[in-house]
Write a protein that holds these residues in place. Structure first.
Motif, short mmCIF file in Angstrom:
data_model
loop_
_atom_site.label_atom_id
_atom_site.label_comp_id
_atom_site.label_asym_id
_atom_site.label_seq_id
_atom_site.Cartn_x
_atom_site.Cartn_y
_atom_site.Cartn_z
N THR A 238 -7.54 -3.59 -1.53
CA THR A 238 -6.26 -4.28 -1.53
C THR A 238 -5.15 -3.25 -1.70
OG1 THR A 238 -7.05 -6.42 -2.37
CG2 THR A 238 -4.75 -5.86 -2.82
N ASP A 243 8.19 -2.99 0.88
CA ASP A 243 8.25 -2.93 2.34
C ASP A 243 8.94 -1.65 2.80
OD1 ASP A 243 7.83 -3.60 4.93
OD2 ASP A 243 9.26 -5.25 4.99
N ASP A 251 4.55 1.30 10.32
CA ASP A 251 3.75 0.10 10.10
C ASP A 251 2.68 0.44 9.06
OD1 ASP A 251 1.93 -2.00 10.16
OD2 ASP A 251 1.98 -2.22 12.34
N VAL A 253 0.43 -1.33 7.49
CA VAL A 253 -0.91 -1.87 7.74
C VAL A 253 -1.64 -1.02 8.77
CG1 VAL A 253 -2.23 -3.86 8.52
CG2 VAL A 253 -0.21 -4.19 7.09
N TRP A 256 -2.94 2.11 7.10
CA TRP A 256 -4.05 1.90 6.18
C TRP A 256 -5.34 1.49 6.89
CZ3 TRP A 256 -5.23 3.11 1.37
CH2 TRP A 256 -4.21 3.44 0.48
N ARG A 257 -5.23 0.73 7.97
CA ARG A 257 -6.43 0.13 8.55
C ARG A 257 -7.48 1.15 9.00
NH1 ARG A 257 -7.32 -4.77 9.01
NH2 ARG A 257 -5.15 -5.43 8.91
N LEU A 263 -9.72 -4.68 4.45
CA LEU A 263 -8.37 -4.47 3.91
C LEU A 263 -7.62 -5.79 3.75
CD1 LEU A 263 -5.94 -2.56 3.21
CD2 LEU A 263 -5.36 -2.67 5.65
N HIS A 265 -3.64 -6.47 2.76
CA HIS A 265 -2.37 -5.78 2.52
C HIS A 265 -1.32 -6.80 2.11
CE1 HIS A 265 1.41 -3.67 3.29
NE2 HIS A 265 0.72 -2.55 3.15
N ARG A 266 -0.66 -6.55 1.00
CA ARG A 266 0.39 -7.44 0.50
C ARG A 266 1.69 -6.66 0.31
NH1 ARG A 266 -2.35 -11.88 1.80
NH2 ARG A 266 -4.11 -12.36 0.43
N THR A 267 2.81 -7.31 0.53
CA THR A 267 4.09 -6.72 0.17
C THR A 267 4.66 -7.49 -1.01
OG1 THR A 267 5.24 -8.11 1.80
CG2 THR A 267 4.61 -5.88 2.49
#
Length: 292
Positions: A238, A243, A251, A253, A256-257, A263, A265-267
């Motif tokens: 996680t 942002d 970007d 995400v 990270w991907r 995964l 992903h939260r903002t």
């Protein structure tokens, strides 16, 4: 008297030759290790740790070079590489009786957690990274005038000597600048905790700079090698971030991907110090991760 995490027991645990970590431990159940960021100590997790301790054994250390943990003299960048600091965390958990554990980190601690996930995949069961990009990706997105937000990264990347002298000339002003500039709700960091952070940083200037210097050197080497061999985080991951991507033109995400198999992903609308500004939100995200 310095503040502590209430109802947690404090330990001093040897983790490497000549290096011991200060750690607060509370609760019972599966182990969760929480790693702090800059310019803070383990105390930044006090609210989240109390929440998680209802169901988990929660371990909150000061990283090597920070807080009340040992601060070895920099002897090449490996002294404060994230690989070395990750090995400290694994040794700490094992010394406390946990061969496998979940790991969450914020800021610098998130970089240590990321490295631990890559280097110790059989040990880390779940991984959370708060408000960072992996080191290699961070440097890739820092360009043009937008890089001014990371001015401290470039200062502390310089060879030993000048950065330490410059920071030591005005230590409280230097470290307080980040506490002030990166927070959205200043009341989330009460005066006693702010004072504890500043006092800890004053005592740790060489090791803090060494930590950042490693992130411009040997940590990049390690990340580059892992990217080349297609290394990935095999545990549930996680990521919770402000942002920054929208502000700086990337970007998050998408960055990270490639590093992860699983995964989320939260903002957040909280400031950088989200574990103090929005502890219920952060604890919720961590509990969701631990249930995966």
């Amino acid at each position: 008297m310095s503040p502590v995490i209430q109802d947690f027991t404090y330990h001093r645990v040897p983790v490497a030759d000549g290096v011991s970590l200060n750690a607060a431990v509370g609760g019972s159940g599966p182990a969760v290790v929480l790693l702090h960021g800059f310019p803070q100590t383990h105390l930044m997790w006090r609210h989240v740790a109390a929440d998680l301790a209802a169901d988990f054994t929660v371990i909150c250390p000061d990283l090597r070079g920070y807080g009340a943990s040992d601060k070895p003299v920099e002897n090449g960048q490996d002294t404060y590489s994230k690989r070395t600091m990750a090995a400290d965390v694994v040794a700490l958990a094992r010394a406390l009786g946990h061969d496998r554990f979940a790991l969450a980190g914020h800021d610098r601690g998130a970089l240590v957690a990321f490295r631990a996930g890559l280097d110790h995949p059989a040990t880390i069961t779940h991984l959370a990274c708060l408000d960072v990009l992996p080191t290699l990706d961070m440097w890739d997105v820092m360009h043009g005038v937008s890089a001014a937000v990371g001015w401290h990264l470039y200062l502390m990347a310089q060879p030993p000597g000048l950065p330490e002298k410059m920071i030591a000339a005005v230590p409280d002003a230097f470290f307080a600048a980040f506490l002030d500039d990166w927070v959205k709700d200043p009341s989330a960091i009460p005066a006693e905790f702010r004072a504890a952070y500043l006092a800890a940083c004053r005592e740790a200037i060489p090791s803090i700079v060494a930590d950042y210097r490693a992130s411009a050197g040997v940590d990049v080497v390690h990340d580059t090698a892992d990217r080349a061999r297609g290394a990935r985080l095999r545990m549930p991951v996680t990521v919770v971030q402000q942002d920054w991507g929208a502000a700086l033109g990337y970007d998050a995400v998408a960055l990270w991907r490639p590093w992860t198999d699983d995964l989320v992903h939260r903002t957040t609308t909280a400031g950088h110090f989200m574990a103090e500004e929005a502890p219920k939100e952060v604890a919720h995200h961590l509990r969701e991760l631990l249930a995966r």
